[in-house]
Design a protein around this motif. Sequence first.
Motif, PDB file in Angstrom:
ATOM      1  N   GLY A   1      -2.688   5.113  -0.043  1.00  0.00           N
ATOM      2  CA  GLY A   1      -3.754   4.121   0.039  1.00  0.00           C
ATOM      3  C   GLY A   1      -3.888   3.257  -1.196  1.00  0.00           C
ATOM      4  O   GLY A   1      -4.535   2.204  -1.149  1.00  0.00           O
ATOM      5  N   ASP A   2      -3.302   3.689  -2.318  1.00  0.00           N
ATOM      6  CA  ASP A   2      -3.331   2.856  -3.522  1.00  0.00           C
ATOM      7  C   ASP A   2      -2.565   1.560  -3.279  1.00  0.00           C
ATOM      8  O   ASP A   2      -1.529   1.540  -2.597  1.00  0.00           O
ATOM      9  N   GLU A   3      -3.064   0.480  -3.857  1.00  0.00           N
ATOM     10  CA  GLU A   3      -2.369  -0.803  -3.769  1.00  0.00           C
ATOM     11  C   GLU A   3      -1.580  -1.018  -5.068  1.00  0.00           C
ATOM     12  O   GLU A   3      -2.120  -0.862  -6.164  1.00  0.00           O
TER      13      GLU A   3
ATOM     14  N   THR B   1       0.832  -1.198   0.000  1.00  0.00           N
ATOM     15  CA  THR B   1       0.000   0.000   0.000  1.00  0.00           C
ATOM     16  C   THR B   1       0.870   1.252   0.000  1.00  0.00           C
ATOM     17  O   THR B   1       1.832   1.347   0.771  1.00  0.00           O
TER      18      THR B   1
END
Length: 329
Positions: free
Chosen positions: A84-86, A72
Motif C-alpha cells: 500500500g505504500d506509494e 503502489t
Amino acid sequence: MTTFRALQVTMPQPKQFVRQVVERSIDDLPAGELLVQVAYSSLNFKDALSATGNPGVTRNFPHTPGIDAAGTVVECSDGRFAAGDEVIVTSYDLGMETDGGFAEMIRVPSSWAVKLPSGMSLKQSMMFGTAGLTAGLSVQELVEAGVTPDQGEILVTGATGGVGSLAVAILAKAGFQVTAATGKESEHAYLKELGATSVISRDEVTENSTRPMLKPRWAGVVDCVGGEMLAAAIKATRYDGVVTCCGLVGSPDLPINVFPFILRGVRLIGIDSAECPMPRRQTVWNKLASEWSLPQLETMNDEIGLEGLEEAISAMLAGSLKRRQIIKP
C-alpha cells in the motif's frame, strides 16, 4: 493479478527490433524484494534508445523499457516498505537491462525505491521523473555551493529539453534570475512562461568560444549539452561561480584550458542521477514536493497509454516532441 500488460521490445533478427503491447506473467519479472503496481511512468531519451535497440543502453531482449516508475507496493519481502505504500523508482538499472516502467507491474530491489513525499501525487512525481530529479540535483549543487539569487544570472543550456526546461522552472521558483539558451527560436515564449528572465541563442553562448577566457557573466550554470557549449559557459562564469553538467548531446569532449578554474576559481560539478545516494535523492524529491513544486507542471506534460508510446518514441528520436510524455499503463 497474475498477469499484466507491458510494452515489450523483441529482436526477431539481428538489428531488427519490434515493439508491441503484450500480456506478461508476474512470475516472469526479474528478481527483487519489491513488487510495485505502476500507476505512471514517463518517456526519456534513454527509453527511446532502449526501445530501438541501442546497445549502449540495452543488449538483452525481449525487454521492457522505462527508466521511471511510480506506483503502489504490492509486496516487499525485506520489510523496507509495506503493502500500500506509494513509491518512486528511478535510475539504477531500471529500464536498461531490468524490465522497466512501461508496464503495469515491476519487480526491483527495494533499495531502488523512494517513498513518495507528502504533498506530491504519483502522477506529479512522473511529471518530474528522472529529468526532474537531475534538474533538482543540479540546482541543489548550486545552492549548497553558496550561489544565491542576488549574485546574478544563472545560465541553463539545452533549455527546451526535459532536464533543461525543468531546471529553468525550478530555478525561477527558487528566486533566481534565469537565462535560458536554446537553438529553437519558436520556444522563446514557452521558456518565458516557465520563468526564464531572458532567452538567448546557442550562438550567443558560444560566440568567441575559442578564446581562453570570456567576459564574466554567469553566477552559475546548469549545462545539459556538454562539448563547446559547456566550455564556453565555463569561460564566461564569474569569479567563484559554479557550473553543473549532466548532458553530452553536444559532445562528451570538453575543449577547455585551466584558466577559468585557477584564475576565477570556477567550480565544475558533474551530476549523476543514476547512482545518486539515497539520502540525497530523498532530499531532492522532498524539495520537488514542497518549496520547488511547480504550478505549471501540468502544462509541461501530455498523458498517453502504452499504445501511444510508438508514436511518442518516434517523435522523440526525430526531435519533434515538444512536451514531456507521462505514461499511464
